[in-house]
Structures are given as structure tokens and as C-alpha cells.
Design an enzyme around this catalytic site. Structure first.
Site, PDB file in Angstrom:
ATOM      1  N   SER A   1       0.813  -1.221   0.000  1.00 57.10           N
ATOM      2  CA  SER A   1       0.000   0.000   0.000  1.00 57.10           C
ATOM      3  C   SER A   1       0.845   1.268   0.000  1.00 57.10           C
ATOM      4  CB  SER A   1      -0.926   0.008   1.217  1.00 57.10           C
ATOM      5  OG  SER A   1      -1.677   1.203   1.254  1.00 57.10           O
TER       6      SER A   1
ATOM      7  N   SER B   1      -0.781   4.118   0.590  1.00 55.86           N
ATOM      8  CA  SER B   1      -1.617   5.050   1.346  1.00 55.86           C
ATOM      9  C   SER B   1      -0.842   5.792   2.444  1.00 55.86           C
ATOM     10  CB  SER B   1      -2.809   4.312   1.957  1.00 55.86           C
ATOM     11  OG  SER B   1      -3.712   3.900   0.962  1.00 55.86           O
TER      12      SER B   1
ATOM     13  N   THR C   1     -16.388 -17.308  -9.410  1.00 54.23           N
ATOM     14  CA  THR C   1     -17.612 -17.910  -8.908  1.00 54.23           C
ATOM     15  C   THR C   1     -18.794 -17.134  -9.489  1.00 54.23           C
ATOM     16  OG1 THR C   1     -16.470 -18.430  -6.828  1.00 54.23           O
ATOM     17  CG2 THR C   1     -18.865 -18.589  -6.836  1.00 54.23           C
TER      18      THR C   1
ATOM     19  N   GLY D   1      -4.620   1.636 -11.774  1.00 52.66           N
ATOM     20  CA  GLY D   1      -5.483   2.041 -10.679  1.00 52.66           C
ATOM     21  C   GLY D   1      -5.053   3.284  -9.937  1.00 52.66           C
TER      22      GLY D   1
ATOM     23  N   GLY E   1     -14.621  -9.512 -11.631  1.00 52.71           N
ATOM     24  CA  GLY E   1     -14.622  -9.568 -10.177  1.00 52.71           C
ATOM     25  C   GLY E   1     -15.974  -9.199  -9.598  1.00 52.71           C
TER      26      GLY E   1
ATOM     27  N   LYS F   1     -13.593  -5.227   2.999  1.00 55.23           N
ATOM     28  CA  LYS F   1     -14.527  -4.148   2.685  1.00 55.23           C
ATOM     29  C   LYS F   1     -15.988  -4.498   2.985  1.00 55.23           C
ATOM     30  CE  LYS F   1     -11.605  -1.917  -0.761  1.00 55.23           C
ATOM     31  NZ  LYS F   1     -11.542  -1.286  -2.083  1.00 55.23           N
TER      32      LYS F   1
ATOM     33  N   ASP G   1     -14.915   4.269  -3.166  1.00 61.61           N
ATOM     34  CA  ASP G   1     -14.332   3.523  -4.288  1.00 61.61           C
ATOM     35  C   ASP G   1     -15.002   3.857  -5.615  1.00 61.61           C
ATOM     36  OD1 ASP G   1     -12.226   2.092  -3.182  1.00 61.61           O
ATOM     37  OD2 ASP G   1     -13.489   0.414  -2.581  1.00 61.61           O
TER      38      ASP G   1
END
Length: 279
Positions: free
Chosen positions: A15, A17, A152, A241, A126, A66, A102
């Protein structure tokens, strides 16, 4: 005593951040410090209780917490509750309040380099917390066709069922999505596949990608993931990103401090640390 802010996740060593937010605290004269904490899922509740005990001022939440963090918070912002995921928490008078920046952060970042039209055909890769934020926000903005592919399929189906906004969506198996990739204008990769240190992985084959497509990956470390390398080789335009990371971080910083920070400064701070240039 400095106010303490944090980010929790697993993994968390990658990260940026702490570097980004600590630079902002210094630049704006805010007496605070931001730290990254690795928190495994089985320790999430204990970590939140610990944060409350020490009076942490606010924190960010990343993979895989999250959605799992919601039961441990005192209040959830309505948009975050609709999305079903939280990435920013504010301590307000001892209460932990969860928000989701987000989706709005992603859309702000994407719109800075790509013209978002309502008639786009979008494939979202995703079905986790970040995907929920992006999917709900894009649907709310009026994008009409967003398919979701996931390892999935049931999770993709559930995400579509839970979306409160009008949007045409199909849950598509990975192999089917790969075969039909040429029909999509915009491909958005929202999983952690390809993130440092597992940079040799890609969530999907781009063999059938059109050269005029746009491929966006929410990962920013590395700046160019394997899927972005593959997209570039196919002639597609790409975005990593970093823009999403910067804008969601700016929105979080504003919730904590009341200051909307200089996003160019934030981006340059991260790029300098990563030793690269925006792709």
C-alpha cells in the site's frame, strides 16, 4: 498528541496510502500520522475494537475486509449500505461511521482519461467489494450495459440481483467472457490478481480483445499489470489504478479533515515512490 489514521488489509505491504496521506498531513499542516496494519480476517473484530479503544481518528479498509467490516461499525452511510462495502471509516464522537469512496473515486479517475457514454458495453471482472462500488456507481450514473464475470458465477449473479439501479447485466462465466471479449468497449479489472508480489498473473485471457477497447485495472502496484501489458500489445488503450486510488483517497481525506486535497500532488507522490510513470 498526533491523531492516528490507518489502512487495514491483508496483504498490506504494497500500500502507498501511508506515504500519500502522511505527505498530505505535512503539506496541509495537519498534526496526524497514517500507518498500515496487516489484519487477518479472523482478527478483524479485535482490530476494530482495538482501534476504538485507542481512539483512532479514521481509517481505510482494503482487501479482503470491505464487506466483512460492516457488522463491526456503528453506522453505515446510505450509499455504502446500498453497495454493501466500506473503504473509509470516520471516528465521529466515538462512533465508527463507514463510507464508500471507491465507486465515485473510480469514476472520477476514469472520466479524466475516457469518455464515459451511457451506451457503452462494459465487462467488469470480479464481484468483491471494489467491484460492488464501481458497479453500483456506474449503474447509478446511467451506463446501460454492464456484464460481470467472476471465478464464482453465483457471486456475480448475487451482485446483479442486489443492485438497486436500472442496468442491463449478465453474470458471465470466465471462459464465456474470454470468448466474447470483442463485444466489450470497456473492460474493468477489479480483483487483486496481478498485484505485487504476484505480478505474473492475469485474471482473464485477452486473446479476443478488440484493439479499440479500453482496459482499466484498479491495481496501481505495479503500475502496469500483466493484463495491462497484454491489452497494450493488442493495441488497446489502458489505465492503471492510480487515478482511482488518488481520487478515493482524496475523498477519504476530505471526510477526515474537511480538506479536499491537491490530487496532482497526491499522484506525483505515489509515482515518485513507485519510480514509474503513469501508463
Amino acid at each position: 498528541m498526533k491523531d492516528l489514521y490507518a489502512v487495514i488489509g491483508d496483504p498490506i505491504a504494497h500500500s502507498m496510502s501511508p506515504i500519500m496521506h502522511n505527505h498530505l498531513f505535512q503539506f496541509y499542516g495537519v498534526d496526524a500520522h497514517y500507518h498500515a496494519f496487516k489484519v487477518e480476517t479472523e482478527n478483524l473484530k479485535a482490530a476494530i475494537n482495538g482501534f476504538k479503544a485507542i481512539g483512532i481518528a479514521g481509517f481505510n479498509v482494503t482487501v479482503p475486509h470491505k464487506m466483512k467490516i460492516i457488522p463491526f461499525l456503528d453506522e453505515i452511510d446510505p450509499l455504502a449500505r446500498e453497495i454493501g462495502a466500506v473503504n473509509t471509516v470516520v471516528n465521529r464522537d466515538g462512533k465508527f461511521i463507514g463510507y464508500n469512496t471507491d465507486g465515485s473515486g473510480y469514476l472520477k479517475g476514469l472520466s479524466s482519461v475516457y469518455d464515459i457514454q451511457k451506451d457503452l458495453s462494459v465487462l467488469l471482472i470480479g464481484a468483491g467489494g471494489a467491484a460492488r462500488g464501481i458497479y453500483f456507481t456506474m449503474a447509478q450514473s446511467g451506463v446501460e450495459h454492464i456484464d460481470i464475470t467472476n471465478r464464482t458465477v453465483e457471486k456475480a449473479e448475487q451482485l446483479i440481483e442486489e443492485c438497486p439501479y436500472a442496468v442491463q447485466s449478465n453474470a458471465v462465466p470466465l471462459k464465456e467472457a474470454e470468448a466474447d471479449l470483442s463485444q466489450y468497449d470497456l473492460v474493468i479489472q477489479t480483483t487483486s490478481i496481478g498485484m505485487s508480489p504476484y505480478m505474473d498473473r492475469s485474471p482473464i485471457s485477452l486473446q479476443n480483445l478488440c484493439s479499440n477497447a479500453f482496459v482499466s485495472d484498479i491495481i496501481y502496484n505495479p503500475l502496469t499489470t500483466k493484463i495491462l501489458h497484454q491489452a497494450k500489445e493488442k493495441g488497446a488503450k489502458i489505465q492503471n489504478g492510480l487515478d482511482m486510488f488518488v481520487f478515493q483517497g482524496a475523498l477519504a481525506f476530505e471526510k477526515w479533515t474537511g480538506i479536499f486535497p491537491d490530487t496532482d500532488r497526491m499522484k506525483n507522490t505515489v509515482l515518485t515512490q513507485l519510480g514509474g510513470i503513469q501508463c
